[in-house]
Design an enzyme around this catalytic site. Structure first.
Site, PDB file in Angstrom:
ATOM      1  N   LYS A 111      -1.868   3.535   0.644  1.00  0.00           N
ATOM      2  CA  LYS A 111      -0.986   3.959  -0.461  1.00  0.00           C
ATOM      3  C   LYS A 111       0.389   4.382   0.064  1.00  0.00           C
ATOM      4  O   LYS A 111       1.417   3.973  -0.477  1.00  0.00           O
ATOM      5  CB  LYS A 111      -1.668   5.100  -1.229  1.00  0.00           C
ATOM      6  CG  LYS A 111      -0.891   5.566  -2.447  1.00  0.00           C
ATOM      7  CD  LYS A 111      -1.815   6.167  -3.502  1.00  0.00           C
ATOM      8  CE  LYS A 111      -2.300   7.561  -3.139  1.00  0.00           C
ATOM      9  NZ  LYS A 111      -1.212   8.553  -3.152  1.00  0.00           N
ATOM     10  N   SER A 112       0.412   5.181   1.109  1.00  0.00           N
ATOM     11  CA  SER A 112       1.701   5.642   1.645  1.00  0.00           C
ATOM     12  C   SER A 112       2.563   4.460   2.097  1.00  0.00           C
ATOM     13  O   SER A 112       3.768   4.404   1.833  1.00  0.00           O
ATOM     14  CB  SER A 112       1.476   6.567   2.851  1.00  0.00           C
ATOM     15  OG  SER A 112       0.872   7.755   2.441  1.00  0.00           O
ATOM     16  N   ARG A 164       3.167  20.042 -10.475  1.00  0.00           N
ATOM     17  CA  ARG A 164       3.277  20.164  -9.004  1.00  0.00           C
ATOM     18  C   ARG A 164       4.662  20.663  -8.587  1.00  0.00           C
ATOM     19  O   ARG A 164       5.660  20.369  -9.232  1.00  0.00           O
ATOM     20  CB  ARG A 164       2.938  18.818  -8.358  1.00  0.00           C
ATOM     21  CG  ARG A 164       1.505  18.424  -8.682  1.00  0.00           C
ATOM     22  CD  ARG A 164       1.115  17.126  -8.046  1.00  0.00           C
ATOM     23  NE  ARG A 164       1.091  17.218  -6.602  1.00  0.00           N
ATOM     24  CZ  ARG A 164       0.863  16.192  -5.797  1.00  0.00           C
ATOM     25  NH1 ARG A 164       0.665  14.996  -6.303  1.00  0.00           N
ATOM     26  NH2 ARG A 164       0.850  16.352  -4.491  1.00  0.00           N
ATOM     27  N   SER A 196       4.816  18.498   5.262  1.00  0.00           N
ATOM     28  CA  SER A 196       4.729  17.527   4.166  1.00  0.00           C
ATOM     29  C   SER A 196       5.535  16.278   4.485  1.00  0.00           C
ATOM     30  O   SER A 196       6.754  16.339   4.655  1.00  0.00           O
ATOM     31  CB  SER A 196       5.253  18.160   2.871  1.00  0.00           C
ATOM     32  OG  SER A 196       5.564  17.140   1.930  1.00  0.00           O
ATOM     33  N   GLN A 232       6.017  13.928   2.428  1.00  0.00           N
ATOM     34  CA  GLN A 232       6.848  13.589   1.273  1.00  0.00           C
ATOM     35  C   GLN A 232       8.202  14.306   1.349  1.00  0.00           C
ATOM     36  O   GLN A 232       9.245  13.711   1.079  1.00  0.00           O
ATOM     37  CB  GLN A 232       6.131  13.965  -0.029  1.00  0.00           C
ATOM     38  CG  GLN A 232       4.907  13.096  -0.286  1.00  0.00           C
ATOM     39  CD  GLN A 232       4.141  13.509  -1.529  1.00  0.00           C
ATOM     40  OE1 GLN A 232       4.472  14.507  -2.169  1.00  0.00           O
ATOM     41  NE2 GLN A 232       3.112  12.751  -1.872  1.00  0.00           N
ATOM     42  N   ASP A 273      -5.716  14.492   2.580  1.00  0.00           N
ATOM     43  CA  ASP A 273      -6.255  13.884   1.352  1.00  0.00           C
ATOM     44  C   ASP A 273      -7.773  13.686   1.415  1.00  0.00           C
ATOM     45  O   ASP A 273      -8.394  13.310   0.416  1.00  0.00           O
ATOM     46  CB  ASP A 273      -5.580  12.532   1.096  1.00  0.00           C
ATOM     47  CG  ASP A 273      -4.107  12.704   0.732  1.00  0.00           C
ATOM     48  OD1 ASP A 273      -3.731  13.776   0.230  1.00  0.00           O
ATOM     49  OD2 ASP A 273      -3.329  11.758   0.970  1.00  0.00           O
ATOM     50  N   LYS A 293      -2.076  19.860  -4.981  1.00  0.00           N
ATOM     51  CA  LYS A 293      -2.197  18.394  -5.009  1.00  0.00           C
ATOM     52  C   LYS A 293      -2.393  17.950  -6.467  1.00  0.00           C
ATOM     53  O   LYS A 293      -2.060  18.691  -7.379  1.00  0.00           O
ATOM     54  CB  LYS A 293      -3.350  17.964  -4.099  1.00  0.00           C
ATOM     55  CG  LYS A 293      -3.070  18.219  -2.618  1.00  0.00           C
ATOM     56  CD  LYS A 293      -1.989  17.312  -2.108  1.00  0.00           C
ATOM     57  CE  LYS A 293      -1.681  17.561  -0.646  1.00  0.00           C
ATOM     58  NZ  LYS A 293      -0.548  16.764  -0.181  1.00  0.00           N
ATOM     59  N   ARG A 303      -7.327  21.440  -5.587  1.00  0.00           N
ATOM     60  CA  ARG A 303      -8.532  20.798  -5.041  1.00  0.00           C
ATOM     61  C   ARG A 303      -9.532  21.806  -4.482  1.00  0.00           C
ATOM     62  O   ARG A 303     -10.720  21.492  -4.379  1.00  0.00           O
ATOM     63  CB  ARG A 303      -8.141  19.755  -3.978  1.00  0.00           C
ATOM     64  CG  ARG A 303      -7.536  18.524  -4.629  1.00  0.00           C
ATOM     65  CD  ARG A 303      -7.154  17.430  -3.644  1.00  0.00           C
ATOM     66  NE  ARG A 303      -6.794  16.225  -4.373  1.00  0.00           N
ATOM     67  CZ  ARG A 303      -6.101  15.211  -3.867  1.00  0.00           C
ATOM     68  NH1 ARG A 303      -5.688  15.260  -2.611  1.00  0.00           N
ATOM     69  NH2 ARG A 303      -5.831  14.153  -4.605  1.00  0.00           N
ATOM     70  N   ARG A 327      -9.147  11.738  -6.288  1.00  0.00           N
ATOM     71  CA  ARG A 327      -9.962  12.018  -5.096  1.00  0.00           C
ATOM     72  C   ARG A 327     -11.143  12.946  -5.403  1.00  0.00           C
ATOM     73  O   ARG A 327     -12.175  12.888  -4.738  1.00  0.00           O
ATOM     74  CB  ARG A 327      -9.089  12.550  -3.961  1.00  0.00           C
ATOM     75  CG  ARG A 327      -8.021  11.523  -3.557  1.00  0.00           C
ATOM     76  CD  ARG A 327      -7.491  11.730  -2.158  1.00  0.00           C
ATOM     77  NE  ARG A 327      -6.228  11.033  -2.003  1.00  0.00           N
ATOM     78  CZ  ARG A 327      -6.104   9.734  -1.709  1.00  0.00           C
ATOM     79  NH1 ARG A 327      -7.167   8.989  -1.520  1.00  0.00           N
ATOM     80  NH2 ARG A 327      -4.911   9.187  -1.595  1.00  0.00           N
TER      81      ARG A 327
HETATM   82  C1  S3P Z   1       1.967  11.362   1.336  1.00  0.00           C
HETATM   83  C2  S3P Z   1       2.005  12.620   1.881  1.00  0.00           C
HETATM   84  C3  S3P Z   1       1.013  13.676   1.573  1.00  0.00           C
HETATM   85  C4  S3P Z   1      -0.251  13.091   0.964  1.00  0.00           C
HETATM   86  C5  S3P Z   1       0.050  12.094  -0.119  1.00  0.00           C
HETATM   87  C6  S3P Z   1       0.878  10.943   0.437  1.00  0.00           C
HETATM   88  C7  S3P Z   1       3.025  10.394   1.680  1.00  0.00           C
HETATM   89  O1  S3P Z   1       1.562  14.581   0.636  1.00  0.00           O
HETATM   90  O2  S3P Z   1      -1.063  14.119   0.441  1.00  0.00           O
HETATM   91  O3  S3P Z   1      -1.141  11.573  -0.676  1.00  0.00           O
HETATM   92  O4  S3P Z   1       2.874   9.195   1.377  1.00  0.00           O
HETATM   93  O5  S3P Z   1       4.038  10.801   2.263  1.00  0.00           O
HETATM   94  P1  S3P Z   1       2.403  15.897   1.101  1.00  0.00           P
HETATM   95  O6  S3P Z   1       3.681  15.431   1.694  1.00  0.00           O
HETATM   96  O7  S3P Z   1       2.627  16.664  -0.185  1.00  0.00           O
HETATM   97  O8  S3P Z   1       1.516  16.627   2.054  1.00  0.00           O
END
Ligand code: S3P
Length: 434
Positions: A23-24, A124, A169, A171, A321, A348, A352, A394
């Protein structure tokens, strides 16, 4: 309401499963192909709601992105050319990655973009991404007194920033790197613990100067991204559900094929091995994209007695995750499992920690919450009850895996929410049972 399994459901697994694309990497493959100067081919992208959200947001901002499909050819539009103010709010669905990464992109555009999402995403925290973007010169508005969506990013000329993140993080790190990239300014980001490095590796492979030294990741501006083809590897976070399914089987083994193996994503495998899991890892002939990360086939053997495990902050980042699955697995391990250092799980797609503990209790497992984790007592007793997904893919899949095993009779309120990351999950789960 769906019945996931009956008492006495198959106790063996067999065959092979190929999980969908990571996914990332899928989100980033779409973004970076759109931003490139030239044409990129993307194969094996994850076709799920979250990735559709990224395609939709890119299009709304003026990039031309074809329908998400197994094989895509994307003609890049460059970093800025032809971008336009979106005519309506940007619908990010359930996807935090779409929101936070594209907020970084939007911060560099000379117009305002409003990010919206479903009820779960709207709750969030987003001020954590707004803060560095504001330090770079953007203005970010929220509804009075709120943190979360809707969030309006008023972009414009940016200045460089050196930012220490309060939480680990990928993200947030990526949002800052993308603001620097699209705004043409250098940026530095420090993370309290190293997180998945897909943004850094995939940008470097497209000619961007990105470096990681002493905990600081820095990016130098460039005016063009080189186009590059991507073969998206299997998602280790989706693979974790099938690893767990095989570990819970009384006999047989399951091959999980072409999974990305990265040191930032392998925490679940390391922890289940500490629990006594028997997993053979075979390096796949291919290579993961833009990286020396390996592609692996995992052969997971059932019939193993699992032991409880202690999971701490050092483990958590590389399995962020996968913790719901690990906690559910702990219900069938001998002894008391404790997870600490995982307070990020509370923000999340659902809280969770609360969701896993309340669901475990609902089916008869002894468990309790900690501020930063949880405690689960393993049991051999038959488990029965109704669980709530809390609109979180999840959570649904973790309890689905347990429900597919012997001596469990579990019902779930919202099986359809798996479409966020794994639309074929239920069919595949059924298929691997012998
Ligand atoms: C992700 C980073 C993670 C992860 C998410 C995907 C990404 O989140 O939990 O499913 O693709 O960069 P966080 O940056 O909030 O930890």
């Amino acid at each position: 309401m769906a019945a996931l399994a009956r008492t006495g459901a198959s106790d063996a697994v067999d065959g092979a499963v190929r999980v969908p694309g990571d996914k990332s990497i899928s989100h980033r493959a779409l973004m970076f192909s759109a931003f490139a100067a030239g044409t990129s081919r993307v194969r094996g992208i994850l076709q799920s709601d979250d990735v559709h959200a990224t395609a939709r947001v890119l299009r709304a901002l003026g990039w031309s992105v074809p329908e998400v499909a197994a094989q895509m050819t994307i003609a890049g539009g460059g970093l800025v050319s032809g971008l336009r103010a979106p005519r309506a709010g940007l619908d990010c669905g359930n996807s935090g990655t779409t929101t936070r990464l594209m907020a970084g992109v939007a911060a560099a555009q000379p117009f305002a973009s409003t990010f919206e999402g479903d009820a779960s995403l709207s709750r969030r925290p987003m001020r954590r991404v707004a803060a560095p973007l504001e330090a770079m010169g953007a203005r970010v508005d929220f509804l009075e007194g709120r943190d979360g969506l809707p969030m309006t990013v008023h972009g414009g000329a940016l200045r460089s920033v050196s930012w220490e993140l309060p939480v680990a993080s990928a993200q947030l790190k990526s949002a800052i790197l993308l603001a620097g990239l699209c705004g043409g300014v250098s940026v530095r980001v420090r993370e309290p613990a190293a997180t998945r490095d897909h943004t850094e590796r995939m940008l470097a492979a497209r000619g961007v100067s990105v470096e990681s030294v002493g905990g600081w990741v820095s990016l130098q501006p460039t005016d063009r991204l080189v186009a590059r083809d991507v073969d998206v590897p299997g998602d280790p976070s989706s693979a974790a559900f099938f690893v767990a399914r095989a570990l819970l089987a009384g006999e047989g083994s399951l091959r999980v094929e072409r999974v990305l193996h990265s040191p930032y994503r392998d925490g679940f495998l390391r922890v289940v091995q500490r629990m006594g899991a028997r997993i053979d890892m075979h390096r796949d002939a291919g290579d993961a994209p833009d990286a020396p990360d390996a592609l692996v086939d995992l052969v997971v053997h059932g019939g193993t007695r699992l032991r409880a495990v202690q999971v701490g902050r050092d483990d958590v980042t590389a399995m962020i995750d996968e913790i719901p699955m690990l906690a559910v697995l702990a219900a069938r391990a001998e002894g008391t499992t404790e997870v600490r250092g995982a307070e990020e799980l509370r923000v999340k797609e659902s809280d969770r920690i609360a969701a896993v503990v309340s669901n475990l209790r609902a089916i008869g497992v002894t468990a309790h919450e900690l501020p930063d984790g949880l405690v689960v007592e393993g049991t051999d007793a038959p488990l029965e009850g109704h669980v709530l997904a809390h609109a979180d893919h999840r959570i649904a899949m973790a309890f689905g895996v347990l429900g597919a095993t012997r001596d469990c009779r579990i019902t779930l309120d919202d099986p359809a929410c798996v479409s966020v990351s794994y639309p074929d999950f239920w069919a595949e789960l059924q298929r691997v049972a012998r």
